[in-house]
Motif scaffolding. Sequence first.
Motif, PDB file in Angstrom:
ATOM      1  N   ASP A  32      -5.718 -27.829  66.194  1.00  0.00           N
ATOM      2  CA  ASP A  32      -5.308 -26.513  65.702  1.00  0.00           C
ATOM      3  C   ASP A  32      -6.454 -25.605  66.138  1.00  0.00           C
ATOM      4  N   VAL A  33      -6.238 -24.797  67.162  1.00  0.00           N
ATOM      5  CA  VAL A  33      -7.313 -24.016  67.765  1.00  0.00           C
ATOM      6  C   VAL A  33      -7.412 -22.636  67.129  1.00  0.00           C
ATOM      7  N   CYS A  34      -8.594 -22.317  66.639  1.00  0.00           N
ATOM      8  CA  CYS A  34      -8.923 -20.980  66.138  1.00  0.00           C
ATOM      9  C   CYS A  34      -9.867 -20.357  67.159  1.00  0.00           C
ATOM     10  N   LEU A  35      -9.667 -19.090  67.430  1.00  0.00           N
ATOM     11  CA  LEU A  35     -10.417 -18.435  68.487  1.00  0.00           C
ATOM     12  C   LEU A  35     -11.382 -17.402  67.927  1.00  0.00           C
ATOM     13  N   ILE A  36     -12.634 -17.497  68.392  1.00  0.00           N
ATOM     14  CA  ILE A  36     -13.668 -16.525  68.055  1.00  0.00           C
ATOM     15  C   ILE A  36     -14.217 -16.005  69.376  1.00  0.00           C
ATOM     16  N   LEU A  37     -14.280 -14.699  69.527  1.00  0.00           N
ATOM     17  CA  LEU A  37     -14.748 -14.065  70.758  1.00  0.00           C
ATOM     18  C   LEU A  37     -15.984 -13.226  70.481  1.00  0.00           C
ATOM     19  N   THR A  38     -16.871 -13.152  71.463  1.00  0.00           N
ATOM     20  CA  THR A  38     -17.945 -12.170  71.352  1.00  0.00           C
ATOM     21  C   THR A  38     -17.295 -10.785  71.390  1.00  0.00           C
ATOM     22  N   PRO A  39     -17.971  -9.767  70.903  1.00  0.00           N
ATOM     23  CA  PRO A  39     -17.375  -8.431  70.967  1.00  0.00           C
ATOM     24  C   PRO A  39     -16.988  -8.022  72.391  1.00  0.00           C
ATOM     25  N   ALA A  40     -17.811  -8.366  73.371  1.00  0.00           N
ATOM     26  CA  ALA A  40     -17.479  -8.006  74.752  1.00  0.00           C
ATOM     27  C   ALA A  40     -16.239  -8.756  75.234  1.00  0.00           C
ATOM     28  N   ALA A  41     -16.135 -10.048  74.931  1.00  0.00           N
ATOM     29  CA  ALA A  41     -14.946 -10.816  75.322  1.00  0.00           C
ATOM     30  C   ALA A  41     -13.712 -10.276  74.621  1.00  0.00           C
ATOM     31  N   ALA A  42     -13.856  -9.874  73.371  1.00  0.00           N
ATOM     32  CA  ALA A  42     -12.717  -9.299  72.644  1.00  0.00           C
ATOM     33  C   ALA A  42     -12.234  -8.014  73.311  1.00  0.00           C
ATOM     34  N   SER A  43     -13.169  -7.238  73.846  1.00  0.00           N
ATOM     35  CA  SER A  43     -12.759  -5.994  74.510  1.00  0.00           C
ATOM     36  C   SER A  43     -11.926  -6.281  75.756  1.00  0.00           C
ATOM     37  N   TRP A  44     -12.193  -7.401  76.427  1.00  0.00           N
ATOM     38  CA  TRP A  44     -11.394  -7.776  77.596  1.00  0.00           C
ATOM     39  C   TRP A  44      -9.946  -8.051  77.201  1.00  0.00           C
ATOM     40  N   TRP A  45      -9.764  -8.624  76.020  1.00  0.00           N
ATOM     41  CA  TRP A  45      -8.442  -9.022  75.557  1.00  0.00           C
ATOM     42  C   TRP A  45      -7.765  -7.982  74.665  1.00  0.00           C
ATOM     43  N   GLU A  46      -8.464  -6.918  74.335  1.00  0.00           N
ATOM     44  CA  GLU A  46      -7.936  -5.954  73.361  1.00  0.00           C
ATOM     45  C   GLU A  46      -6.481  -5.547  73.626  1.00  0.00           C
ATOM     46  N   PRO A  47      -6.111  -5.194  74.850  1.00  0.00           N
ATOM     47  CA  PRO A  47      -4.713  -4.783  75.059  1.00  0.00           C
ATOM     48  C   PRO A  47      -3.705  -5.916  74.844  1.00  0.00           C
ATOM     49  N   ARG A  48      -4.190  -7.162  74.884  1.00  0.00           N
ATOM     50  CA  ARG A  48      -3.292  -8.320  74.774  1.00  0.00           C
ATOM     51  C   ARG A  48      -3.683  -9.245  73.616  1.00  0.00           C
ATOM     52  N   MET A  49      -4.438  -8.735  72.667  1.00  0.00           N
ATOM     53  CA  MET A  49      -4.945  -9.575  71.582  1.00  0.00           C
ATOM     54  C   MET A  49      -3.816 -10.245  70.802  1.00  0.00           C
ATOM     55  N   GLN A  50      -2.713  -9.563  70.630  1.00  0.00           N
ATOM     56  CA  GLN A  50      -1.595 -10.134  69.873  1.00  0.00           C
ATOM     57  C   GLN A  50      -1.088 -11.425  70.523  1.00  0.00           C
ATOM     58  N   GLU A  51      -1.176 -11.514  71.840  1.00  0.00           N
ATOM     59  CA  GLU A  51      -0.782 -12.756  72.528  1.00  0.00           C
ATOM     60  C   GLU A  51      -1.623 -13.925  72.038  1.00  0.00           C
ATOM     61  N   LEU A  52      -2.922 -13.698  71.867  1.00  0.00           N
ATOM     62  CA  LEU A  52      -3.810 -14.770  71.402  1.00  0.00           C
ATOM     63  C   LEU A  52      -3.538 -15.118  69.942  1.00  0.00           C
ATOM     64  N   VAL A  53      -3.234 -14.119  69.141  1.00  0.00           N
ATOM     65  CA  VAL A  53      -2.899 -14.359  67.738  1.00  0.00           C
ATOM     66  C   VAL A  53      -1.637 -15.218  67.655  1.00  0.00           C
ATOM     67  N   GLU A  54      -0.637 -14.875  68.446  1.00  0.00           N
ATOM     68  CA  GLU A  54       0.606 -15.649  68.441  1.00  0.00           C
ATOM     69  C   GLU A  54       0.392 -17.050  69.000  1.00  0.00           C
ATOM     70  N   LEU A  55      -0.430 -17.178  70.012  1.00  0.00           N
ATOM     71  CA  LEU A  55      -0.696 -18.479  70.619  1.00  0.00           C
ATOM     72  C   LEU A  55      -1.402 -19.420  69.646  1.00  0.00           C
ATOM     73  N   THR A  56      -2.392 -18.908  68.934  1.00  0.00           N
ATOM     74  CA  THR A  56      -3.166 -19.750  68.015  1.00  0.00           C
ATOM     75  C   THR A  56      -2.536 -19.857  66.632  1.00  0.00           C
ATOM     76  N   GLY A  57      -1.791 -18.851  66.241  1.00  0.00           N
ATOM     77  CA  GLY A  57      -1.255 -18.810  64.881  1.00  0.00           C
ATOM     78  C   GLY A  57      -2.287 -18.363  63.862  1.00  0.00           C
ATOM     79  N   HIS A  58      -3.397 -17.831  64.345  1.00  0.00           N
ATOM     80  CA  HIS A  58      -4.498 -17.381  63.481  1.00  0.00           C
ATOM     81  C   HIS A  58      -4.999 -16.026  63.968  1.00  0.00           C
ATOM     82  N   PRO A  59      -5.611 -15.247  63.081  1.00  0.00           N
ATOM     83  CA  PRO A  59      -6.300 -14.052  63.557  1.00  0.00           C
ATOM     84  C   PRO A  59      -7.419 -14.453  64.525  1.00  0.00           C
ATOM     85  N   VAL A  60      -7.688 -13.610  65.493  1.00  0.00           N
ATOM     86  CA  VAL A  60      -8.796 -13.828  66.409  1.00  0.00           C
ATOM     87  C   VAL A  60      -9.970 -13.032  65.869  1.00  0.00           C
TER      88      VAL A  60
END
Length: 181
Positions: A32-60
């Motif tokens: 069961d993978v939970c994802l934690i990103l550095t602030p800079a990595a999170a900025s790379w994914w910001e426009p698509r963050m919901q995809e990661l939330v749906e993929l993991t089933g957890h808040p990023v």
Amino acid sequence: MTKPVLYLIACAAGPAQYIDVGVRAGQADGWDVCLILTPAAASWWEPRMQELVELTGHPVRSRYKLPWEQDVLPKADAMLTAPMSCTTLNKWGAGIADTLAIGIPSEAVHMGVPVAAMPYFNQAQGAQPPVARSIAVLREQGVLVLDGPDGYEPHPPKQGNPEAYPWGKALAAVLRRPGAA
């Protein structure tokens, strides 16, 4: 039966743009993978963050929670910091936990949670004297640092291939850690 929980912690290094590949690989290995990103990595994914939330089933997560906020992730059975940037390696090795992505594994390794880390940086960055010292410090603390033939070997400057990052090698190493689910 619940799946064991893996915190996958990604820094703003090239393979972070493919963190979904790492998540899927971990899920395929039964985590069961939970994802934690550095602030800079999170900025790379910001426009698509919901995809990661749906993929993991957890808040990023990418920032420390405020004192009145509840923990939103289940307790980790193991942690993998991958890709780990040269900056994160050296800050972690120096005991600087100014981001959640460093603070979480730096505490966990001293609380009995199996922690592994696999870098991604070039040979010029890897040649800096603090790099070898930081790797040694993390290993002294019990972190499995996957570098060289056992993990990721730094690439020549401007010649990295982030799509070819060896997620499977990192995840296999986590499964071999004592105490990992």
